[in-house]
Scaffold this motif. Structure first.
Motif, short mmCIF file in Angstrom:
data_model
loop_
_atom_site.label_atom_id
_atom_site.label_comp_id
_atom_site.label_asym_id
_atom_site.label_seq_id
_atom_site.Cartn_x
_atom_site.Cartn_y
_atom_site.Cartn_z
N GLN A 35 57.29 93.04 49.89
CA GLN A 35 56.47 92.71 50.37
C GLN A 35 55.67 91.44 49.97
O GLN A 35 55.42 91.16 48.67
CB GLN A 35 55.77 92.86 51.33
CG GLN A 35 55.02 92.08 51.97
CD GLN A 35 54.50 92.89 53.31
OE1 GLN A 35 54.11 94.51 52.81
NE2 GLN A 35 53.70 92.54 54.09
N ILE A 36 56.70 89.76 50.31
CA ILE A 36 56.49 88.56 49.82
C ILE A 36 55.19 88.11 49.91
O ILE A 36 54.72 87.56 49.90
CB ILE A 36 57.39 87.74 49.59
CG1 ILE A 36 58.61 87.98 48.68
CG2 ILE A 36 57.17 86.22 49.02
CD1 ILE A 36 59.86 87.64 48.21
N LEU A 37 55.03 87.99 51.93
CA LEU A 37 54.05 87.73 52.98
C LEU A 37 53.80 88.76 53.91
O LEU A 37 54.48 89.31 54.57
CB LEU A 37 54.74 86.60 53.70
CG LEU A 37 53.78 85.93 53.89
CD1 LEU A 37 52.85 85.07 53.54
CD2 LEU A 37 53.98 84.61 54.91
N ARG A 39 52.47 91.14 56.63
CA ARG A 39 52.80 90.63 58.02
C ARG A 39 51.79 89.95 58.66
O ARG A 39 50.26 90.56 58.04
CB ARG A 39 53.08 92.03 58.35
CG ARG A 39 54.15 93.24 58.27
CD ARG A 39 54.32 94.80 58.96
NE ARG A 39 55.48 94.98 58.16
CZ ARG A 39 56.02 96.11 59.02
NH1 ARG A 39 55.20 96.86 59.59
NH2 ARG A 39 56.56 96.87 58.33
N GLN A 41 51.43 86.97 58.88
CA GLN A 41 50.65 85.46 58.16
C GLN A 41 50.80 84.58 58.40
O GLN A 41 51.24 83.21 57.42
CB GLN A 41 50.47 86.13 56.12
CG GLN A 41 49.89 87.66 56.44
CD GLN A 41 48.14 86.58 56.67
OE1 GLN A 41 47.26 85.58 56.12
NE2 GLN A 41 47.53 87.80 57.32
N ILE A 42 52.34 84.39 58.89
CA ILE A 42 52.94 83.37 59.46
C ILE A 42 52.58 82.80 60.28
O ILE A 42 52.51 83.31 61.55
CB ILE A 42 54.43 83.67 59.67
CG1 ILE A 42 55.28 84.60 58.11
CG2 ILE A 42 55.33 82.40 59.84
CD1 ILE A 42 56.67 84.67 58.96
#
Length: 100
Positions: A35-37, A39, A41-42
């Motif tokens: 997981q890079i980002l 959940r 967080q966009i």
């Protein structure tokens, strides 16, 4: 001049805007998943401002996601949606989310 291609998707939400999704616990992720980002967080686009098609400065081959509600048309640039994935918007008394 070519007409832009249009993909249409619409989620009409009676009660309001889409809530943010909470972050998944580390043990809920598949073992091979990175997981890079986290959940949720966009950042969504809320209360977007619109310009005419002539002023949008999109190339003729640009893709947009379009909606048509209560006689009003809106187009959301897929380049913008690739960065934000969701636009919370309203036409008249209809609240909806344009999701990519």
């Amino acid at each position: 001049m070519k007409t832009p291609r249009v993909a249409v998707a619409l989620a009409v939400l009676g009660a309001g805007l889409v809530p943010a999704v909470g972050a998944a616990a580390k043990d809920e992720l598949p073992s091979a998943f990175q997981q890079i980002l986290p959940r949720g967080q966009i950042a969504s686009v809320d209360s977007p401002r619109f310009v005419s098609a002539e002023k949008a400065k999109l190339p003729p081959e640009a893709w947009v996601l379009g909606v048509f509600i209560e006689g009003q048309a809106r187009a959301y640039s897929l380049n913008l949606l690739n960065q934000h994935e969701i636009v919370n918007d309203r036409i008249g008394d209809k609240t909806f989310a344009a999701v990519w």
